[in-house]
Design a protein around this motif. Structure first.
Motif, mmCIF file in Angstrom:
data_model
loop_
_atom_site.group_PDB
_atom_site.id
_atom_site.type_symbol
_atom_site.label_atom_id
_atom_site.label_comp_id
_atom_site.label_asym_id
_atom_site.label_seq_id
_atom_site.Cartn_x
_atom_site.Cartn_y
_atom_site.Cartn_z
ATOM 1 N N ASP A 74 76.708 15.669 60.009
ATOM 2 C CA ASP A 74 76.495 14.788 61.020
ATOM 3 C C ASP A 74 77.660 14.549 61.831
ATOM 4 N N MET A 75 78.989 14.516 61.557
ATOM 5 C CA MET A 75 79.900 14.194 62.256
ATOM 6 C C MET A 75 80.238 15.479 63.134
ATOM 7 N N LYS A 76 80.917 15.079 64.222
ATOM 8 C CA LYS A 76 81.164 16.076 65.255
ATOM 9 C C LYS A 76 82.428 16.614 65.179
ATOM 10 N N ILE A 77 82.688 18.004 65.668
ATOM 11 C CA ILE A 77 83.892 18.544 65.404
ATOM 12 C C ILE A 77 84.991 17.893 65.861
ATOM 13 N N CYS A 85 88.454 22.486 59.256
ATOM 14 C CA CYS A 85 88.259 21.521 58.397
ATOM 15 C C CYS A 85 86.870 21.229 57.959
ATOM 16 N N LYS A 86 85.852 21.284 59.059
ATOM 17 C CA LYS A 86 84.428 20.958 58.936
ATOM 18 C C LYS A 86 83.854 22.267 58.015
ATOM 19 N N GLN A 87 84.380 23.487 58.563
ATOM 20 C CA GLN A 87 83.881 24.675 57.889
ATOM 21 C C GLN A 87 84.349 24.818 56.230
ATOM 22 N N ASN A 427 84.443 4.679 65.777
ATOM 23 C CA ASN A 427 84.058 4.461 67.165
ATOM 24 C C ASN A 427 82.650 4.828 67.798
ATOM 25 N N THR A 428 81.661 5.027 66.598
ATOM 26 C CA THR A 428 80.379 5.231 66.952
ATOM 27 C C THR A 428 79.553 4.306 66.057
#
Length: 501
Positions: A74-77, A85-87, A427-428
């Motif tokens: 769910d978090m953005k790149i 890192c996400k990969q 921040n979200t």
């Protein structure tokens, strides 16, 4: 999930009590046993991904690990240091185990071979990465794939590990109980098993031979976590329990510190938002170092988590499978007293509380002078240029780009983490919205500053796979129960002080 007629299958012979519709035991060859033991080698993030892909309509819950994985999805790149890192968190790797599993008749997690990438100036820039989204120290993207020589040797060289004993190779037949205890097949072991299970009259039992494909194996994987009879639930009842049994007890530290290790132990500090009524942690506000620790859990193989947990957790039939793996192989296992997690180099973080041991590749460049196809290749054999692996978490701004230079999340970021390990960038997430969602009066909560060290991090790892309240289970003993405030007033009738709590 539709199965192709060409899909590989493995054979399994079930001995069944038809009256109770229950598997008494199974007889299987090496192919099926290798599939069972391959469950233990899967990183936790891979297990969640495979199970989610297997049955999309039903939510998959493996403790809080599923929430960690979903948080990464769910978090953005932009929340991560780099795209890699996400990969690496969505597709965690276990290179040597993967190399062995590719040889199995039925591979539950097919993956690509080990790959290296360099920038357009390679080999002048003697830097490599396992991700083509990495950025070289010279600033260029590392999109050029580099050929590997002696691929199997390269993998072994990276791991610096002997492959003997990782999986069963020589023995051809095994007895497997319904709760996944394995022994070598023999008349003696069969008689002992039947007697122990209370089935001395074999005339009442029936045989059934099955050809097992990927669909059945993934259903079995689900049942391994949640059922005390996974063979029956998978092959006779055609069901899979989708939740691991929840526990809420507070876990005591499983490590004893001694000597210099205790003095040099790092700590991570965060604010815990606590409910006064029962001192449960509702959520925490933290920096990126705590989130980096949590996300490392996705890369740790199931076998490693069980090794450091011992008898401290209850997790379906994983314990039986792990003990059988240890008993049937000659592979030396890591001792619980000094647990270590062997991961690829890019999972190392700057403030890592777990004993992460990373691969340290020793690669060199050789030049293929063939005019028809000039190539730069990477090999484990020493040549005139040594290759360094850049940390794919390096974003081009930090001065250090070697392994372990940083974490997965953007530096100087803040996050909220719920008790069941749902992560959200601060921040979200509005603080007001978070409090309103809890539906709790502000007088009923308090904020406590908590500092955790290595033993607490291991507690959190254990709790994350068996409970939906990981923070409260792991850190409950760190929460200070404050005395109730007293209200003192003067009673004019009795002419005494009245104390109310």
């Amino acid at each position: 999930m539709a199965q192709s007629s060409t899909e590989p299958k493995v054979s399994l012979r079930l001995i069944i009590d038809e009256k109770k519709n229950k598997v008494v035991l199974a007889e299987a060859g090496k192919d099926f046993v290798q599939v069972l033991f391959s469950f233990l080698t899967l990183p936790m993030g891979t297990i969640v991904r495979l199970l989610g892909k297997h049955q999309v309509s039903e939510p998959v819950t493996v403790g809080c690990i599923s929430n960690l994985y979903t948080s990464v999805v769910d978090m953005k790149i932009d929340d991560f240091e780099t795209e890699a890192c996400k990969q690496m968190l969505l597709y965690p790797r276990n290179y040597v185990r993967e190399a062995q599993c590719r040889k199995f008749k039925l591979n539950i997690n097919p993956t690509e071979n080990f790959k290296c990438f360099g920038c357009s100036s390679f080999p002048s820039c003697s830097m490599c990465s396992n991700f083509n989204t990495s950025r070289c120290r010279c600033g260029k993207l590392m999109t050029r794939e580099i050929d590997l020589l002696e691929d199997e040797e390269v993998i072994v060289g990276i791991m610096q590990n002997d492959l003997r004993g990782v999986f069963i190779r020589d023995r051809s037949s095994f007895i497997i109980t319904d709760d996944l205890k394995l022994t070598v097949d023999s008349t003696s072991s069969l008689l002992q098993t039947l007697k122990a299970l209370g089935f001395s009259d074999v005339s009442k039992l029936r045989e059934r031979v099955l050809d097992i494909g990927l669909k059945e194996v993934l259903t079995l994987l689900r049942c391994v976590f949640s059922s005390s009879s996974p063979l029956t639930d998978t092959f006779l009842k055609n069901q899979s329990l989708h939740k691991v049994r929840k526990i809420y007890k507070r876990l005591s530290p499983c490590l004893e510190k001694n000597g210099d290790e205790a003095e040099q132990d790092k700590v991570i500090t965060f604010d815990a938002i606590v409910r006064k009524q029962d001192m449960r942690i509702l959520y925490v506000e933290c920096r990126e170092d705590f989130v980096d620790l949590l996300l490392t859990f996705l890369a740790i193989p199931l076998e490693s988590i069980w090794e450091v947990s011992g008898n401290h957790i209850s997790l379906g039939c994983v314990g039986n499978l792990s003990r059988s793996f240890k008993d049937l192989s000659d592979n030396e296992r890591t001792q619980v007293s000094n647990p270590k997690f062997v991961l690829p180099y890019y999972y190392s973080c700057q403030n890592q509380l777990l004993n992460i041991i990373t691969f340290k590749p020793q690669f060199y460049v050789t030049i293929n002078r063939d005019i028809s196809r000039p190539l730069c290749c990477v090999t484990t054999k020493p040549t005139f240029i040594q290759v360094s692996f850049i940390d794919p978490k390096y974003n081009g701004h930090h001065s250090v780009s070697t392994e372990g230079s940083g974490g997965f999340m953007k530096r100087d970021s803040k996050f909220t983490v719920s008790d069941d390990l749902v992560i959200a960038p601060k921040n979200t997430t509005s603080t007001f919205w978070a409090l309103k969602k809890l539906q709790i009066h502000t007088n009923d909560i308090e904020v406590q500053k908590v500092s955790i060290s290595k033993a607490h991090a291991l507690n959190l790892l254990r709790a994350s796979v068996v409970t939906s309240s990981a923070l409260s289970s792991a850190f409950g003993n760190l929460i200070v129960k404050k005395p109730k405030e007293e209200n003192v007033s003067w009673n004019p009738v009795s002419k005494k002080l009245k104390v109310e709590t």
